[in-house]
Design a protein around this motif. Sequence first.
Motif, PDB file in Angstrom:
ATOM      1  N   VAL A  77      68.301 127.704  61.542  1.00  0.00           N
ATOM      2  CA  VAL A  77      69.396 128.021  61.480  1.00  0.00           C
ATOM      3  C   VAL A  77      69.688 126.546  61.395  1.00  0.00           C
ATOM      4  N   MET A  78      70.213 126.885  62.928  1.00  0.00           N
ATOM      5  CA  MET A  78      71.615 125.278  62.917  1.00  0.00           C
ATOM      6  C   MET A  78      70.776 123.691  62.397  1.00  0.00           C
ATOM      7  N   ASN A  79      69.400 123.795  61.829  1.00  0.00           N
ATOM      8  CA  ASN A  79      69.024 122.716  61.746  1.00  0.00           C
ATOM      9  C   ASN A  79      69.655 122.546  59.918  1.00  0.00           C
TER      10      ASN A  79
ATOM     11  N   ARG B 134      77.907 122.793  65.356  1.00  0.00           N
ATOM     12  CA  ARG B 134      78.502 123.090  66.336  1.00  0.00           C
ATOM     13  C   ARG B 134      78.803 124.574  67.398  1.00  0.00           C
ATOM     14  N   ARG B 135      78.894 125.489  66.421  1.00  0.00           N
ATOM     15  CA  ARG B 135      79.454 126.538  67.023  1.00  0.00           C
ATOM     16  C   ARG B 135      78.511 127.672  68.125  1.00  0.00           C
ATOM     17  N   LEU B 136      77.183 127.329  66.650  1.00  0.00           N
ATOM     18  CA  LEU B 136      75.936 128.155  66.909  1.00  0.00           C
ATOM     19  C   LEU B 136      75.588 127.165  68.477  1.00  0.00           C
ATOM     20  N   LYS B 137      75.829 125.733  68.648  1.00  0.00           N
ATOM     21  CA  LYS B 137      74.890 125.250  69.507  1.00  0.00           C
ATOM     22  C   LYS B 137      75.602 125.340  70.972  1.00  0.00           C
ATOM     23  N   ARG B 138      77.622 125.538  70.985  1.00  0.00           N
ATOM     24  CA  ARG B 138      78.401 125.880  71.740  1.00  0.00           C
ATOM     25  C   ARG B 138      77.683 127.300  72.470  1.00  0.00           C
ATOM     26  N   TYR B 139      77.706 128.314  71.010  1.00  0.00           N
ATOM     27  CA  TYR B 139      77.683 129.385  72.033  1.00  0.00           C
ATOM     28  C   TYR B 139      75.941 130.045  71.542  1.00  0.00           C
TER      29      TYR B 139
ATOM     30  N   ARG C  47      71.995 119.042  58.863  1.00  0.00           N
ATOM     31  CA  ARG C  47      71.997 118.007  58.106  1.00  0.00           C
ATOM     32  C   ARG C  47      73.248 118.103  56.506  1.00  0.00           C
ATOM     33  N   GLY C  48      73.884 119.806  57.006  1.00  0.00           N
ATOM     34  CA  GLY C  48      74.796 120.016  55.447  1.00  0.00           C
ATOM     35  C   GLY C  48      76.382 118.361  55.859  1.00  0.00           C
ATOM     36  N   HIS C  49      77.455 119.135  54.891  1.00  0.00           N
ATOM     37  CA  HIS C  49      78.560 119.068  54.807  1.00  0.00           C
ATOM     38  C   HIS C  49      79.880 118.907  56.150  1.00  0.00           C
ATOM     39  N   ASN C  50      80.724 118.975  56.187  1.00  0.00           N
ATOM     40  CA  ASN C  50      82.277 119.259  57.234  1.00  0.00           C
ATOM     41  C   ASN C  50      82.487 120.523  57.935  1.00  0.00           C
ATOM     42  N   GLU C  51      81.872 121.571  57.238  1.00  0.00           N
ATOM     43  CA  GLU C  51      81.330 122.726  56.539  1.00  0.00           C
ATOM     44  C   GLU C  51      80.773 123.251  58.097  1.00  0.00           C
ATOM     45  N   ASP C  52      79.528 122.994  57.476  1.00  0.00           N
ATOM     46  CA  ASP C  52      78.275 123.141  57.548  1.00  0.00           C
ATOM     47  C   ASP C  52      78.740 122.571  58.993  1.00  0.00           C
TER      48      ASP C  52
ATOM     49  N   MET D 134      63.294 135.385  67.616  1.00  0.00           N
ATOM     50  CA  MET D 134      64.590 134.672  67.164  1.00  0.00           C
ATOM     51  C   MET D 134      65.303 133.587  67.750  1.00  0.00           C
ATOM     52  N   ASN D 135      64.546 132.639  68.938  1.00  0.00           N
ATOM     53  CA  ASN D 135      65.367 131.605  69.091  1.00  0.00           C
ATOM     54  C   ASN D 135      64.161 130.317  67.822  1.00  0.00           C
ATOM     55  N   GLN D 136      63.804 130.129  68.081  1.00  0.00           N
ATOM     56  CA  GLN D 136      62.987 130.382  66.523  1.00  0.00           C
ATOM     57  C   GLN D 136      64.284 130.338  65.361  1.00  0.00           C
ATOM     58  N   LEU D 137      64.093 130.791  65.045  1.00  0.00           N
ATOM     59  CA  LEU D 137      65.506 131.021  63.682  1.00  0.00           C
ATOM     60  C   LEU D 137      66.799 131.279  63.818  1.00  0.00           C
ATOM     61  N   ARG D 138      66.942 130.858  64.597  1.00  0.00           N
ATOM     62  CA  ARG D 138      68.319 130.483  65.638  1.00  0.00           C
ATOM     63  C   ARG D 138      67.828 128.423  65.063  1.00  0.00           C
TER      64      ARG D 138
END
Length: 145
Positions: free
Chosen positions: A124-126, A140-145, A130-135, A117-121
Amino acid sequence: MSSVQRFIQAYANEYLKPTNRLPENLSFDEFKYARGRMAFQYIDAQTGTILDILPSRFSCHIKNHFYTRYSYRERCSVKTITIDMNAGYEKLIQELFPKAKIIIDRFHLVQLISRSMNQLRIQVMNGFRRGHNEDQKKYRRLKRY
């Protein structure tokens, strides 16, 4: 000789009495001792009693131990063997204990699921990084929480 190794040796000499009987449910495990070398132990899975400790976890040493100490009939009486996810034990168990079912212990199963699960997370985060502003906000939300 380290303090831990002396303790294990003293315990083994004092409490481990060789027997020709095996319980129906065994558990196999290995642990480090003596400068990082690995030892092998087998345990009564129901009572948690250590039945014996072998100074090596090599298949040939384990086979030799079980072949010389326990009869075929006694080894056939073992119903289950609980192991970690060490693939080397599977073939060994099938040869030594032909009627035993192999059980993967739940700690190692949960650990495997958690790592996956951690590898999948992280994957997805990576992708968000590399995406635009919304991504990047999602990243940042996934990294923070």
